[in-house]
Write a protein that holds these residues in place. Structure first.
Motif: not given
Length: 306
Positions: A256-275
């Motif tokens: 699937v296609p993923v944006m280059n700034g995926f980390d900041r996008v995921l933090k915006a939605t799920y918080g710092e501990q998204w991993k």
């Protein structure tokens, strides 16, 4: 399971346990239908050079699980409003049955604010709610709209968008998305529905259109941030620069296609501990899935789902 254009490997459909959560063969079949839809969507986007990215649980699943989050049941994608409109325009000639791109500008029946690519030969019904529109298993495609760079303008843009969305859904639950209430409120709600449904449909459409208009007022401007207005309470602001280049990440047996700034996008939605995996219920309510039978058969048989 219905015949798929992009069938899964046989072993994919086997029951398995991931992160301590058991995924049944039935759910694997639902996933297979959604992966089939995703491949058809990506085919059309590639053909027309439309930029599209995994978002929400699909993005999280790709970067954390290399596939579905074990307790998730859908797929989500995001694209600019410009590319979203092109996708909707080419859909009638690009998606052949059983594929169907469901999108509404009027808001008179559909109030999703996004498009859904569905497999019309399957079923995904909300329990205790009966709708007449296409209810095949689907994946979501969200339009991304610019936010003003001016803090005051951005504040009012978001507040108005959120207000119009709340009013749209409020009137919808008494009209096109009506379902019986429980207990003492059941009778008055039914009476209100019978008496005022035609008016509520018009109000639902009125505020839906206002929501989509306010979300797009800065799309001709080059701005720093953007948002998915249909779910203003779900997503924080995104940075447009994070959607520059695209990379492809493994997702089950596809990519699937993923944006280059995926980390900041995921933090915006799920918080710092998204991993860190944390089992949570999905936000789609209780669904009846059927990968063998079209939703049309359920409607034809007038089955009462409880």
């Amino acid at each position: 399971m219905v015949k798929l254009k992009y069938p899964p490997p046989k072993e994919f459909l086997e029951t398995e346990t991931r992160n301590g959560y058991t995924i049944s063969t039935d759910m694997k079949k639902v996933w297979a239908v959604e992966l089939d839809l995703a491949q058809e969507l990506l085919r059309v986007c590639e053909k027309h050079k439309l930029n599209i990215y995994a978002i929400s649980g699909t993005l999280l699943g790709a970067m954390r699980h290399e596939g579905f989050i074990p307790w998730d049941d859908d797929m989500d994608f995001i694209m600019s409003r410009k590319d979203y409109k092109i996708l909707c325009e080419v859909a009638p000639r690009e998606f052949n049955a059983p594929y169907f791109l469901q999108e509404s500008d009027s808001g008179e029946e559909l109030v999703f604010g996004c498009a859904k690519l569905r497999n019309s030969a399957t079923t995904a019904l909300e329990i205790n709610r009966v709708f007449s529109y296409n209810q095949g298993i689907s994946i979501d495609i969200f339009p991304l709209d610019n936010l003003s760079d001016a803090q005051s303008k951005k504040f009012f843009q978001k507040k108005r968008g959120s207000l119009y969305r709340t009013l749209t859904w409020g009137f919808a639950f008494f009209s096109t998305r009506y379902f019986p209430a429980e207990g003492i409120s059941r009778i008055p709600k039914k009476v209100i529905h019978k008496l005022f449904s035609p008016l509520f449909v018009k109000l639902q459409s009125f505020f839906y259109k206002k929501m989509t208009r306010i979300s797009q007022i800065y799309n001709r401007n080059k701005t720093k941030q953007s948002q998915v207005f249909v779910f203003t309470n779900m997503y924080d602001d995104f940075y447009n620069e994070d959607f520059g280049s695209v990379r492809y990440e493994p997702f089950e047996y596809i990519k699937v296609p993923v944006m280059n700034g995926f980390d900041r996008v995921l933090k915006a939605t799920y918080g710092e501990q998204w991993k860190q995996p944390a089992k949570e219920p999905n936000c789609h309510g209780t669904m009846l899935f059927d990968t063998d039978k079209s939703y049309l058969e359920y409607l034809k048989e007038s089955v009462e789902i409880k």
